[in-house]
Write an enzyme that holds these catalytic residues in place. Structure first.
Site, short mmCIF file in Angstrom:
data_model
loop_
_atom_site.label_atom_id
_atom_site.label_comp_id
_atom_site.label_asym_id
_atom_site.label_seq_id
_atom_site.Cartn_x
_atom_site.Cartn_y
_atom_site.Cartn_z
CG ASP A 203 -0.24 -0.20 2.53
OD1 ASP A 203 0.92 -0.65 2.51
OD2 ASP A 203 -0.84 0.09 3.57
CD GLU B 80 9.52 -1.77 11.10
OE1 GLU B 80 9.45 -2.08 12.31
OE2 GLU B 80 8.52 -1.36 10.46
C1 UGA Z 1 3.38 -0.34 9.23
C2 UGA Z 1 4.71 -0.56 8.55
O1 UGA Z 1 4.83 0.32 7.45
C3 UGA Z 1 4.78 -2.00 8.10
O2 UGA Z 1 5.94 -2.22 7.38
C4 UGA Z 1 4.70 -2.89 9.30
O3 UGA Z 1 4.71 -4.22 8.91
C5 UGA Z 1 3.39 -2.62 10.01
O4 UGA Z 1 3.25 -1.23 10.32
C6 UGA Z 1 3.32 -3.39 11.29
O5 UGA Z 1 4.32 -3.50 11.97
O6 UGA Z 1 2.25 -3.85 11.67
P1 UGA Z 1 0.91 -0.39 8.27
O7 UGA Z 1 0.51 0.47 7.12
O8 UGA Z 1 0.51 0.04 9.62
O9 UGA Z 1 2.45 -0.61 8.21
O10 UGA Z 1 0.43 -1.90 8.07
P2 UGA Z 1 -0.24 -2.60 6.82
O11 UGA Z 1 0.03 -1.84 5.57
O12 UGA Z 1 -1.62 -2.93 7.17
O13 UGA Z 1 0.58 -3.98 6.79
C7 UGA Z 1 1.94 -4.04 6.42
C8 UGA Z 1 2.11 -5.06 5.31
O14 UGA Z 1 1.74 -6.34 5.79
C9 UGA Z 1 1.24 -4.76 4.08
O15 UGA Z 1 1.97 -5.01 2.91
C10 UGA Z 1 0.08 -5.70 4.23
O16 UGA Z 1 -0.46 -6.13 2.99
C11 UGA Z 1 0.70 -6.88 4.97
N1 UGA Z 1 -0.24 -7.57 5.88
C12 UGA Z 1 -1.06 -6.86 6.71
C13 UGA Z 1 -0.29 -8.94 5.88
O17 UGA Z 1 0.42 -9.59 5.13
N2 UGA Z 1 -1.18 -9.58 6.72
C14 UGA Z 1 -2.02 -8.88 7.53
O18 UGA Z 1 -2.82 -9.53 8.26
C15 UGA Z 1 -1.96 -7.49 7.53
MN MN Z 2 0.61 0.07 5.15
#
Ligand code: UGA
Ligand code: MN
Length: 463
Positions: free
Chosen positions: A289, A372
Site C-alpha cells: 500500500d 524492523e
Molecule cells: C506499518 C509498517 O509500514 C509496516 O511495514 C509494518 O509491517 C506494520 O506497520 C506493522 O508492523 O504492523 P501499516 O501500514 O501500519 O504498516 O500496516 P499494513 O500496511 O496494514 O501492513 C503491512 C504489510 O503487511 C502490508 O503489505 C500488508 O499487505 C501486509 N499484511 C497486513 C499482511 O500480510 N497480513 C495482515 O494480516 C496485515
Molecule cells: Mn501500510
C-alpha cells in the site's frame, strides 16, 4: 538463566517443592497431621518412637486418609517409619522423603529464589544490547523451530511456491532496451500482502510502478494458506520476474491485537532467498500500500551494506528517518521510540544480500512494532555502516500511504439475472474472485439498475 518460556514451569516446580516442605503454611496435611521428628533428625530414638507409636495405633492406621477417616484426630505420621517400611503408601512415603530433605532444600530454594532476580538484573545491566535482541524475540515468538533438508534454519514452514518466473518479458524500460541494464544488481522487492477487498487494486497499482524498474524480482508473499488463482493470473500479466508465495500468519497470532502483520510472509521470502542461496543483489521490503518514487530504486541499488532514507506520512511527524550530519547517520527522527535502537519504518531501509549472508541467523521475529528493529539487529548493523540515501536523507522517495479499508459488500441479485444476457454475471464473478464484492439471492444491499435517473426492476432490462 532460564528463558522466559521456561520460567513459569520452573516456578511451578519450585512452588510445589516449597509447599511440600512448608510445615508452617496453609498446607492441608500440615493442619490435620502432626509430624513427629524434624527434618534433620533421623535418629534411632525417633525411629523407635515411631515404631512404638505404630504398634500402639494398630496396623489399620497405616492407610488412613484425613478426609475419609475423620475419626483419627490429628493422626501422627512418622516419616522415619514410612521411609524404612515397604508398607507405606507412595503418597506418604514421598511426603516423608520430602520432610527429610526439608531443611536443606528449603534454605537452598530460598537462596536461589532471592538470587535469581538479582542475577537477572545484573545481566540486564551488563548486557543492555540483548534486552530486545533478535534471539530473545525468537525464543518468545518463533513458533517454527528446526532446520530444512539442507540443514539451514527454517524461518517459515508453511511456504507454498504458487508460481514464479525468472523471465523478464519487458522490451524497454524507461526508454532503454532491457539489455542496457544487465550489469545492474537485482533488487528483490518483497511485498507482504493479504486477501481483503483492496488487495488487487493495491497490487495492480504497485505492479505498474515496478514495471518501470529494471532488474527487479518481485516476491509477492500472500498471507494465506493456499495459492490464489486470481493472483496467479494477475502476476503473469506484468512481465516482471516474480515469485508468488503463500504463507499464512500462524493462527496463534491471528487474533492478537496488534498482530504481527506481514511477518510470516516476509519470513517466507527470506526463506526463499536462503533456499536459493541468493547472496547477490539488494533486499527491500515494500508493502503493497505504499507509494514509491522511481528514484528510490536507483538509490537503493547502490547499497553496500544497509541504506536508509526517510519515509513520508509516518505517525505524528508525518515522517520517519535518519538524522544525518556531515554525511553520517547520527540519530533517528521518529515519534515512536519505544526502546528501539533502529526506529525506522519497514520501507525506510535496504540491505545488500552479500552483507546479509554473513548473518545466517538474519530473521524477523513475530513482535509487532519491533520487526524492523529486530531484523536490523539480527544482521549486526552498526550506526557507522549506514549509508544515507536521497541526497543525505533530504528527499522523500517512499510514502507510507494507507488505503481506506472496508469490508467487501454483499450485493443482492436474483441469480436468474446473473447469466449471459448481460455483463453482470461475469462482472460479479470476477469481483468475487478478487475478494471485492459478493452476490446473494436474499442477503445484502439490493442492486439498483437505472435508466434516465429512474430505478427500474431488473426484469425491465434483463427479461
Ligand atoms: C506499518 C509498517 O509500514 C509496516 O511495514 C509494518 O509491517 C506494520 O506497520 C506493522 O508492523 O504492523 P501499516 O501500514 O501500519 O504498516 O500496516 P499494513 O500496511 O496494514 O501492513 C503491512 C504489510 O503487511 C502490508 O503489505 C500488508 O499487505 C501486509 N499484511 C497486513 C499482511 O500480510 N497480513 C495482515 O494480516 C496485515
Ligand atoms: Mn501500510
Amino acid at each position: 538463566m532460564p528463558s522466559a518460556h521456561y520460567r513459569p514451569l520452573l516456578e511451578k516446580r519450585l512452588q510445589t517443592e516449597f509447599n511440600d516442605d512448608d510445615e508452617d503454611g496453609d498446607d492441608e496435611d500440615a493442619e490435620e497431621y502432626e509430624y513427629i521428628g524434624t527434618s534433620s533428625s533421623t535418629s534411632t530414638s525417633n525411629n523407635n518412637n515411631c515404631q512404638q507409636q505404630q504398634q500402639q495405633q494398630g496396623p489399620q492406621q497405616q492407610h488412613f486418609h484425613n478426609h475419609l477417616q475423620p475419626q483419627f484426630n490429628k493422626p501422627k505420621i512418622c516419616y522415619d517409619y514410612y521411609e524404612t517400611s515397604a508398607k507405606g503408601t507412595p503418597v506418604l512415603k514421598s511426603t516423608a522423603n520430602a520432610m527429610v530433605r526439608h531443611g536443606r532444600y528449603k534454605r537452598l530454594l530460598v537462596v536461589l529464589l532471592l538470587a535469581l532476580p538479582l542475577l537477572c538484573f545484573a545481566y540486564y545491566l551488563l548486557y543492555p544490547d540483548t534486552r530486545l535482541g533478535a534471539n530473545d524475540a525468537e525464543r518468545e515468538f518463533d513458533p517454527h523451530v528446526g532446520t530444512d533438508s539442507s540443514g539451514a534454519r527454517v524461518l517459515n514452514e508453511t511456504l507454498n511456491i504458487c508460481s514464479e518466473s525468472d523471465e523478464d518479458r519487458r522490451l524497454y524500460i524507461q526508454d532503454k532496451q532491457i539489455d542496457a541494464y544487465v550489469q545492474l544488481p537485482v533488487i528483490y522487492f518483497v511485498t507482504p500482502t493479504y486477501p481483503r477487498r483492496e488487495q488487487i487494486p493495491e497490487l495492480t497499482r504497485l505492479a505498474y510502478t515496478l514495471m518501470h524498474v529494471a532488474r527487479l524480482h518481485w516476491i509477492v508473499a500472500n498471507d494465506h494458506d493456499t495459492c490464489t488463482q486470481y493472483l496467479i493470473e494477475l502476476l503473469l500479466r506484468f512481465g516482471i520476474p516474480y515469485t508468488h508465495l503463500a504463507s499464512p500468519m500462524p493462527s496463534k497470532f491471528r487474533n492478537n491485537k496488534p498482530a504481527p502483520r506481514g511477518v510470516a510472509n516476509r519470513r517466507a521470502a527470506l526463506q526463499w532467498l536462503r533456499q536459493r542461496n541468493i547472496t547477490n543483489g539488494i533486499l527491500y521490503f515494500g508493502d503493497d500500500d505504499n507509494t514509491y518514487d522511481l528514484k528510490l530504486f536507483s538509490e537503493i541499488r547502490e547499497t553496500q551494506r544497509v541504506s536508509m532514507f526517510p519515509v513520508g506520512l509516518i505517525a505524528d511527524y508525518a515522517v520517519s528517518g535518519p538524522v544525518v550530519c556531515k554525511g553520517k547517520v547520527v540519530a533517528f527522527l521518529d515519534s515512536w521510540v519505544a526502546d528501539r535502537r533502529w526506529p525506522v519504518d519497514m520501507a525506510g531501509f535496504a540491505v545488500n544480500l552479500a552483507y546479509m549472508a554473513q548473518y545466517p541467523n538474519a530473521n524477523m521475529p513475530y513482535k509487532p512494532g519491533y520487526e524492523e528493529d529486530l531484523f536490523l539487529r539480527s544482521i549486526g548493523l552498526r550506526m557507522d555502516q549506514i549509508e544515507p540515501r536521497g541526497s543525505n536523507c533530504t528527499e522523500i522517495l517512499v510514502w507510507h500511504t494507507q488505503t481506506k479499508n472496508k469490508k467487501a459488500p454483499t450485493v443482492r441479485f436474483s441469480r436468474e439475472y446473473l447469466d449471459e444476457r448481460s455483463n453482470l454475471g461475469a462482472l460479479f464473478e470476477v469481483l468475487q474472485r478478487m475478494g471485492v464484492a459478493h452476490t446473494s439471492e436474499n442477503e445484502g444491499v439490493k442492486a439498483q439498475l437505472s435508466k434516465n435517473g429512474k430505478v427500474k426492476p431488473h426484469s425491465y432490462f434483463l427479461s
